[in-house]
Design an enzyme around this catalytic site. Structure first.
Site, PDB file in Angstrom:
ATOM      1  CE  LYS A  78      58.300  40.027  64.228  1.00  0.00           C
ATOM      2  NZ  LYS A  78      56.903  39.719  64.650  1.00  0.00           N
TER       3      LYS A  78
ATOM      4  CB  SER B  55      55.982  42.647  67.194  1.00  0.00           C
ATOM      5  OG  SER B  55      55.746  41.381  66.626  1.00  0.00           O
TER       6      SER B  55
ATOM      7  CB  SER C 169      52.849  40.570  65.602  1.00  0.00           C
ATOM      8  OG  SER C 169      52.923  41.056  66.914  1.00  0.00           O
TER       9      SER C 169
END
Lengths: 469, 96
Positions: free
Chosen positions: A74, A149, A173
């Site tokens: 990420k 997310s 997330s």
């Protein structure tokens, strides 16, 4: 594709890290123009794959556990010399000057980094629609969101562009996008994984965790990235919490009151059939009451923005990141932050500034911290009776892109995932079935929640539930 | 929450907002505060606040890297630098 399958082939030499990366590059070429899982695809990955391939020839099964394993990271996790953007214009050109501890550990284990994955800006969102670098689409149904997310990480694993990915989980997330994309997602016990080198959102809530195809793979990654770190004072020791034993069969609590309203009927059906299967496998299912959990979402949307407003104070255009020149220093700050942050980030900073301001502190932040304490006590009490709690990961399957334009309706999608962050306990999302939407079978995840330091128990139960044992 | 309230918060948070952003955010934040105010319905326990599982994590206050080891890498990220310094506008004196 799983880590253990790849490992066997890599050691045998029947399929090499170069072969794996070549196949991944094909997937990225074919699909990522539409899916947009990656913010950056690393151009030095093939050199690493070649080196790993050569090392397997000489080292065989003595090679490090993750040697040549293609992993996606990420874009809010720092890798030295690579961009770490948090999918924000504020950090569009920011290049990390050091490795996050989780990256150091993955490098020591030989991992190969495929690229940096897209996310909601500064991890604020549940759909990856708030990225400054375009939305990510769900590989299962491109008209739908991948969740968020960590939507890019989930999409990368789901479309086969990585064998595993790292995400961060502040309120769901990792778990919610895992559920939406049909992969496994894990949020560890708070403090078990170092936050050093993660771009902070809510420091008392954030944890990094893996997204993988199997529970066994999530366990492999978690065991490598976890551990006490002198660079993060909140990391725990092996004896910080009492030992959580493994069992042959588990006593599973279902918080019926918490699951009352707002769940999609088809998601509910998948959840109930999971319970039936677990009962048939010899586990015991009991109803429990957790009256405070529903209020947890309100506490979360006080504590999290408060911590956001404080953590994002550092982005001032002075030391790194975007700088917009104004009339004086104050003007530099005001303009840099106006242009660098997107709407959702501004909303949460202002909300956080409000709940922390004089006169409101006690009734919002102070109260929310008390409620958190009470939620911990409530969970501790229920874990004296049951071994594991089970809920759907999300009340709904992946929604359409643009469907949730009102911020509050987006927030409500986090109802089942935030209690684990507020209380610090570990939670695992496992694909449990599908629901039919317009002829497409959308994945649905079930969330298993364990007591503090119950990580090994969740993996054991998860492997049983997912038919891996 | 009114536009002026949002403007005040935005000043505290160092974010310049347009009037239309102020109006839009005033509406959103009013809705969100309405939702989170439900927390007031919970009767809190009298139990004193506990410190977390960890406390007093200490280490020796000694240098752990060579002087200047990271200077170049860190300065390279600064938008404006002057030699070994990050340059900012002066904060004292007359406002333009």
């Amino acid at each position: 594709m799983t880590i253990s399958e790849l490992r066997k082939k890599f050691v045998e030499g029947s399929y090499t890290p170069v072969d794996a990366l070549t196949d991944i590059q094909k997937v990225i070429d074919e699909r990522d123009g539409t899916i947009n899982a990656f913010v950056d695809v690393f151009d030095d990955a093939m050199a690493s794959a070649e080196e790993a391939t050569a090392r397997y020839k000489t080292e065989g099964e003595n090679a490090p556990a993750l040697l040549g394993m293609p992993i996606a990271i990420k874009t809010n996790i720092l890798i030295e010399g690579k961009r770490a953007t948090a999918s924000s214009k504020m950090l569009e050109h920011y290049v990390a000057t050091y490795d996050a501890t989780v990256i150091t550990k993955l490098k020591e284990a030989g991992a190969l980094f495929v690229g940096a994955t897209n996310m909601d800006e500064f991890a604020m969102g549940s759909s990856t629609e708030s990225s400054a670098f375009g939305i990510t689409r769900n590989p299962v149904d491109e008209s739908r969101v991948p969740g968020g997310s960590s939507g890019g990480s989930a999409a990368a694993v789901a479309m086969g562009a990585a064998v595993a990915a790292l995400g961060t989980d502040t309120g769901g997330s990792v778990r919610q996008p895992a559920s939406f994309c049909g992969v496994v997602g894990y949020k560890p016990t708070y403090g078990s994984v170092s936050r050093s080198g993660l771009i902070a959102m809510g420091s008392s809530l954030d944890q990094a965790g893996p997204l993988t195809n199997t529970v066994a793979d999530a366990e492999i990654i978690h065991n490598i990235i976890s551990g006490k770190d002198p660079l993060d004072a909140t990391t725990i020791n092996a004896d910080t919490y009492p030992l959580v034993p493994l069992k042959d069969t588990y006593r599973i609590g279902v918080p019926r009151d918490f699951l009352g309203t707002g769940i999609d009927a088809d998601v509910s059906a998948v959840f109930e059939s999971t319970l039936t299967k677990l009962k048939e496998a010899g586990h015991e299912i009991v109803d429990v009451t957790l009256p405070l959990m529903e209020k947890g979402l309100a506490a979360y949307y006080i504590v999290m923005p408060a911590e956001v407003s404080s953590n994002l104070g550092r982005f001032d255009g002075v030391r790194y990141g975007l700088h917009v020149d104004g009339a004086d220093l104050l003007d530099d700050y005001m303009l840099t932050r106006a242009q660098g942050f997107g709407e959702e980030v501004k909303r949460r900073i202002l909300l956080g500034t409000y709940v922390l301001s004089a006169g409101y502190y006690d009734s919002y932040y102070g109260k929310a911290e008390q409620v958190r304490e009470m939620m911990r006590d409530e969970l501790d009490a229920v874990f004296k009776d049951v071994d594991i709690l089970l809920t759907p990961t999300s009340p709904v399957p992946a929604f359409k892109i643009g469907e949730k334009s009102d911020p509050l309706s987006m927030y409500l999608a986090d109802i089942f995932t935030v209690p684990a962050n507020l209380t610090g306990v570990p939670a695992l999302s496992i694909p449990a079935g599908t629901v039919d939407r317009d002829g497409v079978l959308l994945p649905v995840g079930v969330q298993c929640i364990g007591p503090h330091a119950g990580d090994a128990r969740l993996f054991d139960f998860g492997k049983k539930m997912n038919g891996e044992l | 929450m009114k536009r002026e309230d949002i403007a005040h918060l935005a000043t505290l948070a160092r974010i310049k907002l347009t009037e239309s952003e102020q109006d839009h955010l005033a509406e959103n934040i009013t809705d969100i505060l309405g939702y989170v105010s439900a927390i007031g319905d919970i009767t809190a326990t009298e139990k004193p606040k506990e410190i977390g599982a960890l406390y007093n994590v200490m280490r020796e206050d000694v240098p752990n890297h060579e002087p200047g080891e990271y200077t170049e890498r860190i300065l390279a990220a600064a938008p404006v630098r002057k030699g070994q310094y990050v340059e900012v506008k002066k904060i004292l004196g007359e406002r333009k």
